[in-house]
Structure formats: C-alpha cells, structure tokens
Design an enzyme around this catalytic site. Structure first.
Site, mmCIF file in Angstrom:
data_model
loop_
_atom_site.group_PDB
_atom_site.id
_atom_site.type_symbol
_atom_site.label_atom_id
_atom_site.label_comp_id
_atom_site.label_asym_id
_atom_site.label_seq_id
_atom_site.Cartn_x
_atom_site.Cartn_y
_atom_site.Cartn_z
ATOM 1 N N ARG A 20 0.803 -1.234 0.000
ATOM 2 C CA ARG A 20 0.000 0.000 0.000
ATOM 3 C C ARG A 20 0.831 1.277 0.000
ATOM 4 O O ARG A 20 0.289 2.374 -0.133
ATOM 5 C CB ARG A 20 -0.963 -0.011 1.201
ATOM 6 C CG ARG A 20 -2.209 -0.852 0.923
ATOM 7 C CD ARG A 20 -3.111 -0.883 2.136
ATOM 8 N NE ARG A 20 -2.617 -1.811 3.147
ATOM 9 C CZ ARG A 20 -3.032 -1.802 4.413
ATOM 10 N NH1 ARG A 20 -3.900 -0.893 4.829
ATOM 11 N NH2 ARG A 20 -2.564 -2.681 5.286
ATOM 12 N N ASN B 9 -5.066 -6.340 19.464
ATOM 13 C CA ASN B 9 -3.677 -6.780 19.596
ATOM 14 C C ASN B 9 -2.781 -5.799 18.841
ATOM 15 O O ASN B 9 -2.981 -5.553 17.653
ATOM 16 C CB ASN B 9 -3.563 -8.183 18.983
ATOM 17 C CG ASN B 9 -2.126 -8.667 18.880
ATOM 18 O OD1 ASN B 9 -1.290 -8.329 19.712
ATOM 19 N ND2 ASN B 9 -1.851 -9.458 17.845
ATOM 20 N N THR C 246 3.022 -13.993 10.506
ATOM 21 C CA THR C 246 3.848 -13.482 11.605
ATOM 22 C C THR C 246 4.463 -14.621 12.434
ATOM 23 O O THR C 246 5.592 -14.493 12.912
ATOM 24 C CB THR C 246 3.017 -12.570 12.531
ATOM 25 O OG1 THR C 246 1.788 -13.242 12.859
ATOM 26 C CG2 THR C 246 2.669 -11.254 11.848
ATOM 27 N N ALA D 46 28.682 45.666 -1.424
ATOM 28 C CA ALA D 46 27.558 45.018 -2.102
ATOM 29 C C ALA D 46 27.970 44.508 -3.479
ATOM 30 O O ALA D 46 28.699 45.176 -4.205
ATOM 31 C CB ALA D 46 26.413 46.019 -2.246
ATOM 32 N N TYR E 18 7.479 -4.849 15.756
ATOM 33 C CA TYR E 18 7.210 -4.719 14.320
ATOM 34 C C TYR E 18 8.077 -3.586 13.744
ATOM 35 O O TYR E 18 8.136 -2.496 14.325
ATOM 36 C CB TYR E 18 5.744 -4.348 14.080
ATOM 37 C CG TYR E 18 4.739 -5.472 14.235
ATOM 38 C CD1 TYR E 18 5.106 -6.743 14.663
ATOM 39 C CD2 TYR E 18 3.394 -5.239 13.933
ATOM 40 C CE1 TYR E 18 4.161 -7.748 14.789
ATOM 41 C CE2 TYR E 18 2.443 -6.242 14.065
ATOM 42 C CZ TYR E 18 2.829 -7.498 14.500
ATOM 43 O OH TYR E 18 1.893 -8.482 14.618
ATOM 44 N N ASN F 296 36.009 32.178 -8.456
ATOM 45 C CA ASN F 296 36.857 31.107 -7.919
ATOM 46 C C ASN F 296 37.054 29.964 -8.892
ATOM 47 O O ASN F 296 37.807 29.043 -8.609
ATOM 48 C CB ASN F 296 36.260 30.579 -6.610
ATOM 49 C CG ASN F 296 34.857 30.036 -6.787
ATOM 50 O OD1 ASN F 296 34.109 30.511 -7.650
ATOM 51 N ND2 ASN F 296 34.487 29.057 -5.992
HETATM 52 C C1 UD1 Z 1 -1.013 -8.431 12.877
HETATM 53 C C2 UD1 Z 1 -1.615 -9.318 13.952
HETATM 54 C C3 UD1 Z 1 -2.888 -8.657 14.477
HETATM 55 C C4 UD1 Z 1 -2.603 -7.272 14.987
HETATM 56 C C5 UD1 Z 1 -1.917 -6.444 13.901
HETATM 57 C C6 UD1 Z 1 -1.443 -5.148 14.485
HETATM 58 C C7 UD1 Z 1 -1.070 -11.634 13.402
HETATM 59 C C8 UD1 Z 1 -1.551 -12.884 12.792
HETATM 60 N N1 UD1 Z 1 -1.912 -10.591 13.397
HETATM 61 O O1 UD1 Z 1 -1.918 -8.393 11.811
HETATM 62 O O2 UD1 Z 1 -3.457 -9.451 15.538
HETATM 63 O O3 UD1 Z 1 -3.807 -6.639 15.394
HETATM 64 O O4 UD1 Z 1 -0.757 -7.135 13.393
HETATM 65 O O5 UD1 Z 1 -0.953 -4.328 13.441
HETATM 66 O O6 UD1 Z 1 0.031 -11.587 13.906
HETATM 67 N N2 UD1 Z 1 5.505 -9.805 8.810
HETATM 68 C C9 UD1 Z 1 6.622 -10.531 8.473
HETATM 69 N N3 UD1 Z 1 6.473 -11.705 7.813
HETATM 70 C C10 UD1 Z 1 5.267 -12.224 7.494
HETATM 71 C C11 UD1 Z 1 4.116 -11.478 7.846
HETATM 72 C C12 UD1 Z 1 4.275 -10.274 8.512
HETATM 73 O O7 UD1 Z 1 7.742 -10.105 8.737
HETATM 74 O O8 UD1 Z 1 5.225 -13.317 6.910
HETATM 75 C C13 UD1 Z 1 5.656 -8.534 9.524
HETATM 76 C C14 UD1 Z 1 5.192 -7.338 8.716
HETATM 77 O O9 UD1 Z 1 6.258 -6.784 7.993
HETATM 78 C C15 UD1 Z 1 4.717 -6.389 9.806
HETATM 79 C C16 UD1 Z 1 4.254 -7.318 10.916
HETATM 80 O O10 UD1 Z 1 4.880 -8.561 10.670
HETATM 81 O O11 UD1 Z 1 5.753 -5.604 10.318
HETATM 82 C C17 UD1 Z 1 2.747 -7.487 10.945
HETATM 83 O O12 UD1 Z 1 2.322 -7.997 9.716
HETATM 84 P P1 UD1 Z 1 0.944 -7.586 9.076
HETATM 85 O O13 UD1 Z 1 0.746 -8.327 7.858
HETATM 86 O O14 UD1 Z 1 0.851 -6.100 9.044
HETATM 87 O O15 UD1 Z 1 -0.053 -8.151 10.211
HETATM 88 P P2 UD1 Z 1 -1.585 -7.904 10.298
HETATM 89 O O16 UD1 Z 1 -2.289 -8.808 9.401
HETATM 90 O O17 UD1 Z 1 -1.861 -6.461 10.210
#
Ligand code: UD1
Ligand code: CA
Length: 454
Positions: free
Chosen positions: A15, A167, A79, A378, A100, A384
């Site tokens: 995004r 969360n 995650t 002035a 994060y 240079n």
């Molecule tokens: C996640 C949480 C959700 C929480 C929200 C807060 C989970 C399943 N869900 O959701 O409960 O309310 O964050 O913002 O954990 N990332 C990786 N590798 C991956 C996936 C994600 O490194 O395979 C990193 C992303 O770069 C990011 C963070 O983990 O920094 C969260 O990932 P994102 O996809 O934004 O999680 P949400 O679905 O928003």
C-alpha cells in the site's frame, strides 16, 4: 533473564506503492526500522534479530551498520512463520520480545513494563482500545477478564468484531515456551497464514496466564501501511520532538510548524520561529534566535546568533554574536568567526570569515579566507572557478572591498587594502593601499540614444 528482541520487517508494504521496502520509508529523516532498532538498543537485550524479506539487500545496505542480526524470511507466510525463522538464533533461556518494523514510535518504557510481566507462568501482550478496531486482531477475554485468545479480524465472528480491545502485535514470552508453541502452529485460517497470535490460546491451554498491558497512547502502537499513515505519524513524531525541546526550555512559535530530521542540542533562551526545518546534527548556543522559514543542516551556531528569515545554512560553523540573513545561503565547509554579518542574497561556500567581518548584500564568496574586520561591499564576487579548477581568494584583516568588485582567484588582497568600487582584481594587491581597475569616467557630448523608426 536475558531479553532477545525479534523485529518483524519482512512485509512488502504494497500500500505504499513504492519500490522501496516499507521499513525504509522515513520518519523524521530516518528509516522507520531504524527507529525501532534504536528503541530496541536502549532496552537491556542480548541480541536484536531483524527478520527481513522484500528488498533485504536495500535494508541491509542502509542499516547494516547498526550491528543487529539479520534473518531472511524468503516467503511471507505469516507473523508466526516470521518469528520461527529467528528462533534458531534465540537462546532458549531468554525472554523473546517481538516488535514490528513498521510500528516505529513504540516507547522504551512501555516495553520495559511488558517484559516485567513475563516469567514461567506468565506471558505479556501489548493491547490498546480503539473506537474503530476494524482490521486488527481482537483480544477475547472470559467473564473474569482473563485473556483467552486473539482472533484475527478476518476470522472473527460478529460478536468478536464488536470487541474494541485489539492486539498491537507486540508481545513478550519465554523463548523456550514460544519455541514449543510455534512448532504447533497451523495455517488453517481465513488467510492461510501461520499466525503468531495463535500462541495465546496455546499458552492458556498450557496454564500460562496471558497478561495484557493496555496502552492508551495510540501513536506508539500505530503501524504504518500507507502514505497517509506515514504523514500522520510524521506529524506525531515531530510534535513529540517539539515538546521535548520545549520541555528543555526552547521557545517555539508554533510546535506544529517545526521539523527536526535529526538531532538538536539547544542552549538557554533559544527562540525558533515558524517553519524551521533542521536536518542532521544541529547545535544552538544560548540566546540563539532562528527566524521563520530557515533551513539548518549540520550546523553549530554560537551564543547570541540571530538567523533571519529564509536563510539556508548547511555544514557550517557560525561564531557567537553573528547575524545571518534574511535570505542568506551558507554552504558547506564555511566557518564564520564571532560577530560576522552575512546579509541578504549573500552566498558563502567553503570559506572562513574572520571576526567582525561583514558581507551584507548580494555577494558570492567561495573558496575564500577572509581576515578580521573586513568589509565586503555590495555585489562583490569571488571568481573562484575557471571552468576546470577552483582557486582561493585571500583577504587580509581590515581590508575594504568596494561594491561590485570581482576578485579573480587565485588572488590575495593585502591587510588594510582598499579596492575601489567596480574593480576587476586579477593580481595581488598591496597592504594598506587603494587599488582599482576602472576606465576613466568620460562624457560623450551630443550622443543620441537609438530611436524606433515611426
Ligand atoms: C497483525 C496481527 C494482528 C494485529 C496487527 C497489528 C497476526 C496474525 N496478526 O496483523 O493481531 O492486530 O498485526 O498491526 O500476527 N511480517 C513478516 N512476515 C510475514 C508477515 C508479517 O515479517 O510473513 C511482519 C510485517 O512486515 C509487519 C508485521 O509482521 O511488520 C505485521 O504484519 P501484518 O501483515 O501487518 O499483520 P496484520 O495482518 O496487520
Ligand atoms: Ca499491519
């Protein structure tokens, strides 16, 4: 027990609509991931592991010097999967803290409190209450208010979706427990991902109490997913910095019109007018006054200096009591001694200017060494550059350069010398004497200006 920090930063950030990995987008002039790492480094931890994915080379190019441990997550399977990648590097006998990379303004104090909740029988999650919780994982509690599980928005029932406690994603847990729970993760959910959040229910099943630390500072737990959130967080970050400066005694005309993309050390009774932008490392002495629309980048400014409106100063030292601008441009490698005056439409580059010297109007001074108490009239220009090389102009103490002179470098103007206005000086001039180069004034009688034919 040691803390091991795992920063999740593998997400693509679709995004943002950018070629740049999301975590490299800047907040206050620094990649958002650098903010998280800096906060992590202020915590007592044994290691910081960063899980990267998209654009990993760029991330390491920019942040490789920060001394963290880099772990690749080649495919973003969720995650839980991301944390799993780091586990081999995480000591069993430690507390794992998950952060994060796109939640840049998390505060150290909050994390300290979260870590304190963890032991053999307890793990900690950081939550917050949102009036619009759409999209977030919800904290499901029982009648006794104990946390039971986290349900992701996409998997949530109508009833779950009515929960306002969400969360933040940040949690702390004993590594040896985390290890076991991660091994049991499944991806049979709405997104087909390995959810880190599923470990909450496993903890409860294993008799571990989940302690929710609720923060009411929405900003510190806000994640950045698009350019709108990025600018909103930028303003929040700038307000935090402005308030910090004001708390230390700096007077800001308008905290919402101040941008610090780096650091600012300020003395007593410093005043900063509206729309000032500071970059890099800025040092301001006591009683410094910065006018409106001024840009300061890597500058050290002495006591009692006044910088007037619309001036741009970069990589320079400004001596105490000097007056700069309005509309002055001070370029890199410039050193101004005390009580110098640099006036409007004056550009100075790679030059040293002695105490009490004045360059008040419409000048270009480049590659020059100017002594004390010199007056530059002035419109004076140092020539240079010959198109291939740059040369120095040296001007002795107490010299007086008449207006609209050109000093063709390399050239030395002796101490106390005077240069007549309108001169082109291409040879060294003696101390204490008047030198000028000008044709004698003459009058041509009955000369007619050309006229348009009717
Ligand atoms: C996640 C949480 C959700 C929480 C929200 C807060 C989970 C399943 N869900 O959701 O409960 O309310 O964050 O913002 O954990 N990332 C990786 N590798 C991956 C996936 C994600 O490194 O395979 C990193 C992303 O770069 C990011 C963070 O983990 O920094 C969260 O990932 P994102 O996809 O934004 O999680 P949400 O679905 O928003
Ligand atoms: Ca997110």
């Amino acid at each position: 027990m040691d803390t091991e920090i795992i920063i999740l930063a593998a997400g693509q950030g679709t995004r943002m609509h950018s070629d740049k990995p999301k975590v490299l987008h800047e907040l206050g002039g620094r990649p958002m991931l650098a903010h998280v790492i800096a906060t992590a480094q202020r915590l007592q931890s044994s290691h910081i592991h960063v899980v990267y994915g998209h654009g990993g080379e760029h991330v390491q190019d920019q942040l490789g010097h920060l001394g963290v441990d880099w772990i690749e997550q080649p495919e973003q399977l969720g995650t839980g999967h991301a944390v799993q990648q780091a586990m081999p590097a995480v000591a069993q006998d430690s507390i794992a803290l998950v952060l994060y990379g796109d939640v840049p303004l998390i505060r150290k104090e909050t994390l300290d409190n979260l870590i304190k909740t963890v032991d053999d029988q307890h793990m900690g999650v950081l939550t917050t209450i949102l009036s619009e919780p759409d999209g977030y994982g919800r904290i499901v509690r029982n009648a006794q208010d104990q946390v039971l599980r986290i349900v992701e928005h996409k998997d949530a029932s109508e009833q779950d979706r009515a929960i306002n406690e969400i969360n933040t994603g940040i949690l702390a847990v004993q590594a040896k427990q985390l290890h076991q729970w991660l091994d049991r993760l499944q991806n049979d959910n709405a997104q087909g991902e390995y959810y880190l959040t599923d470990i909450i229910e496993m903890a409860v099943d294993d008799g571990v109490t989940v302690v929710a630390t609720v923060t009411d500072d929405e900003i510190e737990v806000t994640g950045i997913n698009d350019k709108i959130q990025l600018q909103m967080m930028e303003r929040s970050y700038q307000m935090r910095q402005a308030q910090e400066l004001m708390r230390k005694g700096v007077t800001l005309a308008d905290a919402s019109r101040f941008d610090l993309r780096g650091s600012c050390e300020a003395g007593k009774d410093v005043r900063i007018d509206v729309n000032v932008v500071m970059e890099g490392r800025v040092e301001l002495g006591d009683r410094v006054s910065i006018g409106p629309n001024v840009v300061l980048k890597n500058v050290a400014i002495g006591d009692d200096v006044q910088v007037f409106a619309n001036s741009v100063l970069e990589d320079a030292k400004i001596g105490a009591g000097s007056r700069i601008g309005p509309f002055a441009r001070v370029r890199p490698e410039t050193v101004l001694s005390e009580n110098t005056h640099i006036g409007n439409f004056v550009e100075i580059k790679k030059s040293t200017i002695g105490a009490g010297s004045k360059i008040n109007h419409l000048s270009y001074i480049g590659d020059a060494e100017i002594g004390k108490q010199v007056n530059i009239g002035a419109g004076t220009i140092t020539c240079n550059y010959d198109g291939a090389y740059k040369y120095k102009t040296i001007i002795g103490d107490n010299a007086f350069i008449g207006s609209d002179s050109q000093l063709v470098a390399p050239v030395t103007i002796g101490k106390g010398a005077t240069i007549g206005a309108g001169s082109t000086i291409s040879r060294d001039t003696p101390e204490g004497e008047l030198t000028l180069s000008r044709s004698k004034q003459q009058t041509i009688k009955n000369w007619q200006r050309p006229q348009k034919k009717k």
